[in-house]
Design a protein around this motif. Structure first.
Motif, PDB file in Angstrom:
ATOM      1  N   ASP A  60       0.864  -1.124   0.008  1.00 43.55           N
ATOM      2  CA  ASP A  60       0.057   0.052   0.114  1.00 43.55           C
ATOM      3  C   ASP A  60       0.906   1.196   0.107  1.00 43.55           C
ATOM      4  O   ASP A  60       1.589   1.553   0.940  1.00 43.55           O
ATOM      5  N   PRO A  61       0.913   2.279  -0.997  1.00 44.50           N
ATOM      6  CA  PRO A  61       1.916   3.323  -1.096  1.00 44.50           C
ATOM      7  C   PRO A  61       1.255   4.286  -0.156  1.00 44.50           C
ATOM      8  O   PRO A  61       2.119   5.159   0.389  1.00 44.50           O
ATOM      9  N   MET A  62       0.101   4.363   0.406  1.00 41.40           N
ATOM     10  CA  MET A  62      -0.341   5.141   1.246  1.00 41.40           C
ATOM     11  C   MET A  62      -0.038   5.021   2.556  1.00 41.40           C
ATOM     12  O   MET A  62      -0.309   5.764   3.660  1.00 41.40           O
ATOM     13  N   VAL A 110       2.128   4.682   5.638  1.00 47.31           N
ATOM     14  CA  VAL A 110       3.570   5.330   5.778  1.00 47.31           C
ATOM     15  C   VAL A 110       4.136   4.806   7.261  1.00 47.31           C
ATOM     16  O   VAL A 110       5.093   5.058   7.488  1.00 47.31           O
TER      17      VAL A 110
END
Length: 239
Positions: A146-148, A150
């Protein structure tokens, strides 16, 4: 079939041991080292503890701070793994009773039913363990890609692979136990047919006083009505 049942029992027992090992392990997920070349510390997390280790070899673990505030997937994995252990334990007990090489359990038909019940328990145990490990792995992979996301990303731990291996062994052992009882029911059915046919064939044989077998004719009784009429006519003729 006895050797097949022994192999199935050992497979289910090995799967149960792997399931227990995966449940108590603290390496369900580990911190990803893809972001840096040199890592001095890493974090391991399991269903019950959080652990931190370093390059020296020191490992410090502490249990989760709370139970009620844990994430839902961790609580679901806990319940599934505990259910898998309980089902595997009862499956092992019933397999010992239902196997042909043991002298407890009653008749062959009752032992076959107990062995089938043990096989079902092993299969359910494997499915519970497989579901728990797959659910946990899905959460790790979804966060990793998931690039979102963090926060700290994790990778699959060794406990997941142990749990998958144990679930496969339990499913294979349970399926083999259920397959091994098919001969018992076929044998009992053939014996019942043989006894019935034997009794039917002996009903047509009678023994004379000399001990020789003689076939009994079950045809219709002879009709004596014509002979009685002839005798009555002869008596009237003489009168």
């Amino acid at each position: 079939m006895s050797g097949l049942q022994i192999v199935a029992f050992l497979s289910g027992l090995a799967g149960l041991g792997a399931t227990i090992g995966a449940t108590v392990s603290n390496e369900w997920r580990a911190t990803s080292r893809a972001s840096s070349v040199i890592t001095a510390t890493w974090v391991l997390q399991g269903l019950w503890n959080n652990c931190a280790g370093n390059a020296i070899g020191a490992l410090h673990c502490r249990p989760h701070h709370t139970i009620l505030k844990l994430e839902g997937y961790i609580q679901a994995c806990r319940g599934l793994m505990i259910a898998a252990i309980c089902l595997g334990f009862f499956g092992s007990i019933f397999a010992l009773v239902g196997m042909k090489c043991t002298k407890i359990g009653g008749t062959d038909k009752n032992k076959a039913r107990i062995a089938c019940f043990a096989g079902v328990n092993f299969i359910l145990s494997g499915l519970c363990s497989l579901s728990a490990c797959s659910l946990y792995a899905h959460r790790i992979t979804s966060e990793f890609f998931d690039p979102m996301f963090v926060a700290q990303k994790y990778e699959l731990g060794a406990a997941l692979f142990i749990g998958w291996a144990g679930s496969i062994l339990c499913i294979l052992g349970g399926s083999t136990l259920c397959f091994s009882i098919s001969g018992s029911f076929t044998k009992s059915h053939s014996q019942a047919n043989y006894i019935y046919r034997g009794a039917a064939s002996h009903s047509h044989i009678s023994f004379n006083p000399r001990g020789q077998a003689k076939s009994v004719n079950h045809g219709p009784p002879p009709d004596y009505s014509n002979s009685s009429r002839i005798q009555h006519f002869d008596k009237n003729a003489y009168v």
